[in-house]
Design a protein around this motif. Structure first.
Motif, PDB file in Angstrom:
ATOM      1  N   ALA A 194       0.807  -1.219   0.000  1.00 36.44           N
ATOM      2  CA  ALA A 194       0.000   0.000   0.000  1.00 36.44           C
ATOM      3  C   ALA A 194       0.847   1.278   0.000  1.00 36.44           C
ATOM      4  O   ALA A 194       0.513   2.247  -0.677  1.00 36.44           O
ATOM      5  CB  ALA A 194      -0.930   0.003   1.206  1.00 36.44           C
ATOM      6  N   VAL A 195       1.950   1.251   0.719  1.00 37.19           N
ATOM      7  CA  VAL A 195       2.760   2.473   0.864  1.00 37.19           C
ATOM      8  C   VAL A 195       3.239   2.965  -0.499  1.00 37.19           C
ATOM      9  O   VAL A 195       3.022   4.123  -0.878  1.00 37.19           O
ATOM     10  CB  VAL A 195       3.971   2.211   1.792  1.00 37.19           C
ATOM     11  CG1 VAL A 195       4.741   3.502   2.037  1.00 37.19           C
ATOM     12  CG2 VAL A 195       3.512   1.593   3.099  1.00 37.19           C
ATOM     13  N   VAL A 206      -9.776   1.418  -0.894  1.00 36.65           N
ATOM     14  CA  VAL A 206      -9.478   0.290  -0.022  1.00 36.65           C
ATOM     15  C   VAL A 206     -10.562  -0.765  -0.192  1.00 36.65           C
ATOM     16  O   VAL A 206     -11.750  -0.473  -0.128  1.00 36.65           O
ATOM     17  CB  VAL A 206      -9.410   0.741   1.460  1.00 36.65           C
ATOM     18  CG1 VAL A 206      -9.088  -0.463   2.343  1.00 36.65           C
ATOM     19  CG2 VAL A 206      -8.379   1.834   1.636  1.00 36.65           C
ATOM     20  N   SER A 222      -3.534   7.199   3.128  1.00 37.64           N
ATOM     21  CA  SER A 222      -2.283   6.731   3.732  1.00 37.64           C
ATOM     22  C   SER A 222      -2.077   7.331   5.120  1.00 37.64           C
ATOM     23  O   SER A 222      -1.290   6.809   5.907  1.00 37.64           O
ATOM     24  CB  SER A 222      -1.092   7.032   2.824  1.00 37.64           C
ATOM     25  OG  SER A 222      -0.992   8.416   2.617  1.00 37.64           O
ATOM     26  N   SER A 223      -2.795   8.415   5.446  1.00 39.68           N
ATOM     27  CA  SER A 223      -2.610   8.980   6.788  1.00 39.68           C
ATOM     28  C   SER A 223      -3.708   8.539   7.745  1.00 39.68           C
ATOM     29  O   SER A 223      -3.709   8.912   8.901  1.00 39.68           O
ATOM     30  CB  SER A 223      -2.563  10.510   6.694  1.00 39.68           C
ATOM     31  OG  SER A 223      -3.739  10.971   6.077  1.00 39.68           O
ATOM     32  N   ASP A 224      -4.627   7.723   7.261  1.00 33.11           N
ATOM     33  CA  ASP A 224      -5.718   7.251   8.130  1.00 33.11           C
ATOM     34  C   ASP A 224      -5.258   6.028   8.920  1.00 33.11           C
ATOM     35  O   ASP A 224      -5.273   4.911   8.443  1.00 33.11           O
ATOM     36  CB  ASP A 224      -6.942   6.910   7.256  1.00 33.11           C
ATOM     37  CG  ASP A 224      -8.170   6.617   8.110  1.00 33.11           C
ATOM     38  OD1 ASP A 224      -8.001   6.164   9.259  1.00 33.11           O
ATOM     39  OD2 ASP A 224      -9.289   6.832   7.614  1.00 33.11           O
ATOM     40  N   GLU A 225      -4.852   6.295  10.173  1.00 30.87           N
ATOM     41  CA  GLU A 225      -4.295   5.235  11.030  1.00 30.87           C
ATOM     42  C   GLU A 225      -5.246   4.041  11.174  1.00 30.87           C
ATOM     43  O   GLU A 225      -4.854   2.895  11.044  1.00 30.87           O
ATOM     44  CB  GLU A 225      -4.021   5.798  12.436  1.00 30.87           C
ATOM     45  CG  GLU A 225      -2.901   6.799  12.499  1.00 30.87           C
ATOM     46  CD  GLU A 225      -1.553   6.103  12.670  1.00 30.87           C
ATOM     47  OE1 GLU A 225      -1.552   4.987  13.218  1.00 30.87           O
ATOM     48  OE2 GLU A 225      -0.534   6.680  12.226  1.00 30.87           O
ATOM     49  N   ARG A 228      -5.542   1.893   8.191  1.00 29.87           N
ATOM     50  CA  ARG A 228      -4.316   1.128   8.012  1.00 29.87           C
ATOM     51  C   ARG A 228      -4.313  -0.108   8.891  1.00 29.87           C
ATOM     52  O   ARG A 228      -4.035  -1.215   8.445  1.00 29.87           O
ATOM     53  CB  ARG A 228      -3.093   1.989   8.328  1.00 29.87           C
ATOM     54  CG  ARG A 228      -2.495   2.599   7.099  1.00 29.87           C
ATOM     55  CD  ARG A 228      -1.450   3.613   7.432  1.00 29.87           C
ATOM     56  NE  ARG A 228      -0.592   3.226   8.547  1.00 29.87           N
ATOM     57  CZ  ARG A 228       0.259   4.052   9.136  1.00 29.87           C
ATOM     58  NH1 ARG A 228       0.359   5.304   8.719  1.00 29.87           N
ATOM     59  NH2 ARG A 228       1.001   3.648  10.131  1.00 29.87           N
ATOM     60  N   HIS A 229      -4.648   0.111  10.166  1.00 27.79           N
ATOM     61  CA  HIS A 229      -4.628  -1.027  11.098  1.00 27.79           C
ATOM     62  C   HIS A 229      -5.679  -2.063  10.732  1.00 27.79           C
ATOM     63  O   HIS A 229      -5.429  -3.262  10.753  1.00 27.79           O
ATOM     64  CB  HIS A 229      -4.866  -0.536  12.530  1.00 27.79           C
ATOM     65  CG  HIS A 229      -3.683   0.162  13.080  1.00 27.79           C
ATOM     66  ND1 HIS A 229      -2.457  -0.446  13.191  1.00 27.79           N
ATOM     67  CD2 HIS A 229      -3.532   1.419  13.557  1.00 27.79           C
ATOM     68  CE1 HIS A 229      -1.595   0.402  13.690  1.00 27.79           C
ATOM     69  NE2 HIS A 229      -2.217   1.569  13.923  1.00 27.79           N
ATOM     70  N   LEU A 232      -5.140  -2.809   6.193  1.00 29.69           N
ATOM     71  CA  LEU A 232      -3.898  -2.891   5.447  1.00 29.69           C
ATOM     72  C   LEU A 232      -2.788  -3.563   6.233  1.00 29.69           C
ATOM     73  O   LEU A 232      -1.752  -3.896   5.681  1.00 29.69           O
ATOM     74  CB  LEU A 232      -3.465  -1.497   4.975  1.00 29.69           C
ATOM     75  CG  LEU A 232      -4.560  -0.773   4.178  1.00 29.69           C
ATOM     76  CD1 LEU A 232      -4.154   0.641   3.860  1.00 29.69           C
ATOM     77  CD2 LEU A 232      -4.878  -1.532   2.896  1.00 29.69           C
ATOM     78  N   TYR A 234      -0.554  -2.685   8.620  1.00 31.15           N
ATOM     79  CA  TYR A 234       0.777  -2.149   8.964  1.00 31.15           C
ATOM     80  C   TYR A 234       0.649  -0.949   9.862  1.00 31.15           C
ATOM     81  O   TYR A 234      -0.467  -0.457  10.086  1.00 31.15           O
ATOM     82  CB  TYR A 234       1.597  -1.795   7.715  1.00 31.15           C
ATOM     83  CG  TYR A 234       1.093  -0.630   6.907  1.00 31.15           C
ATOM     84  CD1 TYR A 234       1.616   0.667   7.107  1.00 31.15           C
ATOM     85  CD2 TYR A 234       0.101  -0.796   5.950  1.00 31.15           C
ATOM     86  CE1 TYR A 234       1.146   1.729   6.362  1.00 31.15           C
ATOM     87  CE2 TYR A 234      -0.357   0.250   5.213  1.00 31.15           C
ATOM     88  CZ  TYR A 234       0.162   1.524   5.419  1.00 31.15           C
ATOM     89  OH  TYR A 234      -0.292   2.584   4.691  1.00 31.15           O
TER      90      TYR A 234
END
Lengths: 234, 292, 478
Positions: A194-195, A206, A222-225, A228-229, A232, A234
């Motif tokens: 994803a990065v 997503v 990409s800045s949505d914590e 991501r958790h 995604l 990571y």
């Protein structure tokens, strides 16, 4: 622009894509990210015509390409670079490239080939070598080059990072991103990584278990914590 | 030593025919990844057609052309009726189906033309050429066979390496999915492969018929030789099929010369078994390249 | 069927009962039909024996082989050579009888089959088919290689060891004890008067098996009393019995033909021989001993003898095949066929499984070949070439690739279809060219149609119909 309307695909009892609505605008890279089994590859194969959807539509600039054969879809302007080894090792590099646009007239083919060589100069250097002597990165460039030989309006890239060094992936993707802007083609990039994907993309989508969880500007995603958790990993 | 040279020379034209049949098998293998055990049966059938044409028109060239056309059509018919429906679902069934076609073709030929061996006239003299004070084991007809075979092989090589159709066919053979994604109409390429194979086999049949006579079963042994040559050549390789086709012809000629022509099938069998044991992918096989 | 599955321990007993009952019914049938039909019955049983092996090899193990015709030839040749040349079993010195020849025929099949199978296990589909095709086409070449031993192109005429010992059990059931150990051979050439009028029994058309059909021994009718000495048997091996079908009226002449009766040894060691027949002869005599079978008067009718011999072999093979197919080994074969990698993961050796399927089918093929040689009184390359192998493939595909019942149905088809065509041809007056080729044309087309439309063959199609009907029934119930 390529977009889908309520696209659903199932393999037997398993529903791989659930009523998906997606838009891939021209001139930019749209990244679809998600974990294994999220339906990313199914999406790509459906768009390219390798898998038939149960319901819904795929439209290219407003014209339906739903249910058409892959060889017709590529002629209409949607080219897929499939996951993994998608060059043909028994053919030379030049033949692999030529294969991408055999139905086109010669002038158009030469023009596209020149564009590909400008984009990936290494391919011009190794023109007469067999495809199985190339490195992984070179092969991926060749696969993308072959897709570009069809002069697509929409380019689909399925997991181009697979098995490649991160630096090479970044290089290739940045070239693709530049290409999208310069030649105004729509690029749909599917990635587990994803990065890297979100770095070159304008829009991020997503995917989880065949459904769109979130779509928005790549930086926002990409800045949505939380995202991501949750999806995604990571 | 003279014997050796004579036997060797005598094997070339048979070898050329085996090469053509092996080529036909390889062409089919490349397009659909299957061995068409009816290939030589198809050639037998088209050779009968050629025989009929020759008997009624008296023209060998016309007979050859008609046989090629008939081979082309028969290849397409077999592909559509049998191979396309069965191919993906059932690989054992596909092999069996080609044997079904073989049985039906042989019976059909027997029904139409009868079971007795029939002769096929040669267009040119088929006795040894006299040259430099001796008679050589090569006739004008042998030379014609070699010329026709060479022309066909060169034509096929050019088709595959120089034309877009050839590139499409190779791509469709090596990786159908990538070919389709590149806009190649793969199904048409498979049909084309079967059609060209049918025509190639038909030429082989017409060329061998004057030497071997023709009956519904007379080409069975040719199937074994051609399969041997194709497999040793790697099944994928046109060069391999031609090289080992001619090689098989030479070996058979030597065996027949030094012992008895009846031993030829045994030798072919031993060669085939040894090759399958020692080098299962054939000498010109692509397996190594594919597994990368 | 359900009971069978729920008591796996009793499976073998069940199989024995099923096979025993079928055997009995077949013997009853054999003894009550016209000898002409007995001749057909013998062929069906012979084909079925070979095709049980095809079920295992092609159906269960997924290997397409054209070698089984050649393996039948192996069995036939071993049978012929041992029965012609041996008076005792080498090394052991036991007195020879036909059962020993069957045993050695089977061993020959296992040996050659093991060699081919060992090669085959390393080969994928088309390679195996091509290699075995070479074997099938190479049979004549191999027999020509050893003309003194194998008789070259002409093959060997064999003196069929008519009832003796173990074989007697298959014939007359309860009368086994009355059988002698001698071998019955009719002195050829002394019975011209009898041949002509009995052509009706001997007209079974065997032309498709061999070009040399006029040299077949086709029918020998003798009484049980007409037993010959060993010497006569040996002498007979150089010659061949022609067409010795005698009617009852001829019986008197039959005994006057100079046949030596001195060696007839009623109540000899027949009992021992029966026991030696893998216990099967014993089973049979028990079954038949109750007088269930009305042994055919007191005459010996060759077609009936051939049929009962072929049925006996077929039933024993069927029993073995049933236990293999429905037991653990059957599941192993299927597992390797469906997914060799997965099978290897759970500890099954894919190549071992393939070789075992090949060996078992070779054994069955060789036994069938020995039976065939006895039916024809002849063994030669022409009758055992590619055509025979293709017939076996046709039969198994039409009957049902993975089913033993399919093998039997396939065997019936192989014998019945040519006769049907022959009959039609007689009615309609088709030219010979059409009649001779029509069965094969039908076979070829049917094979293609079955592979495309009904890969399970006749049995598979019926099974799926039944399953469908059951499924519907359940749906309406719930």
């Amino acid at each position: 622009m390529l977009h889908t309307e309520d696209l659903s695909v199932s393999y037997g009892a398993v529903q791989a894509l659930k009523s998906m609505n997606l838009a891939v605008p021209r001139g930019e890279v749209t990244a679809v990210i998600g974990a294994n089994g999220a339906g990313k590859s199914t999406l790509m194969r459906t768009l390219a015509g390798l898998v038939r959807p149960q319901t819904g539509q795929v439209l290219l600039d407003g014209v339906s390409i739903t249910g058409k054969k892959p060889e017709d879809i590529v002629r209409m302007g949607v080219a897929l670079v499939p996951e993994g080894r998608s060059t043909i090792p028994e053919l030379s590099l030049e033949e692999n490239l030529r294969l991408g646009g055999l139905w086109r007239d010669k002038a158009g083919r030469m023009e596209s080939q020149q564009k590909v060589f400008d984009l990936f100069p290494i391919l011009a250097e190794r023109k007469n070598m067999r495809a199985d002597t190339l490195s992984g990165g070179e092969r991926q460039q060749l696969a993308i080059g072959r897709a570009l030989m069809s002069d697509p309006r929409c380019l689909l890239l399925d997991e181009p990072s697979l098995g490649l060094a991160p630096l090479i992936v970044t290089q290739i993707l940045e070239l693709v991103s530049r290409l999208a802007k310069e030649t105004n083609i729509a690029v749909l990039l599917v990635e587990q990584n994803a990065v890297t994907a979100l770095r070159v993309a304008t829009t991020g989508v997503v995917l989880n278990l065949g459904e769109v969880v979130k779509a928005g500007p790549a930086q926002e995603i990409s800045s949505d914590e939380e995202l991501r958790h949750a999806y995604l990993g990571y | 030593m003279t014997n050796f040279v004579d036997y060797l020379l005598g094997g070339f034209s048979n070898g050329a025919v085996i090469a053509l049949m092996a080529l036909a098998i390889v062409l089919v293998w490349r397009s659909t990844r299957m061995v068409n055990f009816a290939q030589v049966g198809q050639a037998m059938f088209t050779t009968y057609v050629a025989l009929t044409v020759q008997q009624s028109s008296g023209s060998w060239v016309l007979a050859l052309v008609v046989a090629m056309a008939a081979g082309l059509v028969l290849g397409i018919v077999v592909f559509f009726l049998v191979i396309r429906p069965v191919k993906n679902s059932d690989s054992t069934g596909a092999i069996i189906a080609t044997f079904g076609v073989l049985i039906a073709l042989q019976a059909g030929a027997g029904m139409i033309w009868g079971g007795d061996p029939q002769g096929f006239l040669t267009p040119v003299d088929n006795s040894g050429i006299e040259f430099a004070g001796r008679i050589w084991p090569i006739s004008l007809y042998d030379i014609l066979v070699l010329v026709v075979t060479a022309a066909l092989v060169i034509g096929l090589t050019l088709l595959f390496t120089k034309t877009n159709l050839g590139l499409s066919m190779r791509a469709a053979a090596f990786n159908p999915e990538v070919a389709r994604l590149s806009g190649v109409r793969v199904n048409r390429m498979l049909i084309t492969g079967w059609a060209i194979a049918g025509a190639t086999g038909a030429v082989g049949g017409v060329l061998i018929a004057p030497v071997s006579t023709i009956s519904p079963n007379s080409f069975d042994i040719l199937l074994v030789f051609a399969f041997t040559a194709a497999v040793i050549g790697g099944l994928d390789s046109l060069i391999g099929a031609v090289t080992f086709g001619i090689g098989t012809g030479l070996v058979i000629s030597l065996v027949s010369g030094y012992s008895d022509s009846g031993n030829a099938p045994i030798v072919a069998l031993v060669l085939l078994a040894l090759n399958l044991l020692l080098k299962p992918d054939g000498v010109f096989g692509h397996h190594g390249a594919r597994s990368v | 069927m359900k009971t069978l599955r729920s008591f796996p321990g009793n499976r073998i007993v069940w199989h024995a009962i099923i096979v025993g009952v079928v055997w009995l019914l077949l013997l009853l049938l054999n003894n009550n039909i016209d000898p002409l039909y007995s001749a057909y019955l013998a062929l069906v049983a012979m084909y079925a024996t070979a095709m049980f092996g095809m079920t295992i090899l092609v159906g269960l193990s997924g290997q397409v082989s054209l070698g089984n015709g050649a393996l039948m030839a192996v069995g036939g040749y071993v049978f012929a050579l041992t029965s012609m040349n041996w008076q005792t079993v080498p090394f052991f010195g036991w007195e020879w009888n036909a059962v020993w020849s069957m045993v050695f025929a089977g061993l020959g099949g296992v040996l050659i089959g093991g060699i081919i199978g060992g090669l085959a296990a390393r080969l994928k589909g088309p390679y195996l088919a091509g290699l075995t095709l070479g074997v099938a086409v190479g049979v004549p070449a191999i027999t020509n290689r050893f003309p003194e031993l194998l008789g070259g192109e002409n093959g060997l005429m064999l003196t069929v060891p008519y009832p003796a010992g173990g074989y007697a059990a298959m014939d007359a059931g309860g009368e086994i004890a009355g059988e002698a150990d001698g071998d019955v051979v009719v002195d050829p050439g002394t019975d011209e008067g009898a041949t002509g009028e009995d052509q009706q029994y001997a007209e079974l058309d065997l032309t498709e098996f061999d070009q040399g059909n006029d040299s077949f021994a086709e029918g020998d009718l003798l009484t049980e009393g007409d037993l010959l000495t060993e010497e006569n048997f040996d002498a007979g091996s150089d010659q061949f019995a022609e067409d010795d079908l005698l009617t009852e009226e001829d019986f008197g002449t039959g005994t006057d033909l100079g046949i030596d009766e001195t060696a007839a040894d009623p109540g000899g060691d027949a009992g021992g021989d029966a026991a030696g027949f893998d216990g099967a002869g014993q089973d049979e005599s028990e079954l038949a001993g109750g007088g269930l079978i009305d042994a055919f008067d007191s005459e010996f009718i060759i077609e009936r003898w051939q049929a009962s011999m072929a049925i006996a072999v077929a039933c024993i093979v069927a029993f073995a095949a049933l236990n293999l197919v429905r037991g653990r080994q059957g599941r192993v074969w299927k597992a390797v066929r469906d997914d060799p990698v997965a099978a290897a993961v759970v500890g099954i050796s894919p190549s071992g499984s393939k070789v075992s399927a090949f060996v078992v089918s070779s054994l069955f093929a060789a036994l069938a070949g020995a039976v065939f040689a006895q039916i024809l009184s002849f063994i030669g390359p022409g009758a055992f070439g590619l055509g025979l192998s293709l017939s076996l493939l046709v039969g198994i595909v039409l009957g049902g690739r993975a089913s033993l019942l399919g093998a039997i149905i396939g065997a019936l088809l192989l014998v019945w279809l040519p006769e049907l065509v022959d009959g039609l041809s007689g009615e309609r007056g088709w030219p010979e060219q059409i009649t001779n080729n029509a069965p094969n044309l039908l076979y070829g087309l049917l094979v293609v149609v079955v592979v495309l439309a009904a890969p399970g063959g006749i049995t598979g199609t019926f099974k799926s119909w039944i399953d469908k009907a059951k499924g519907r029934g359940r749906a309406t119930l719930s």
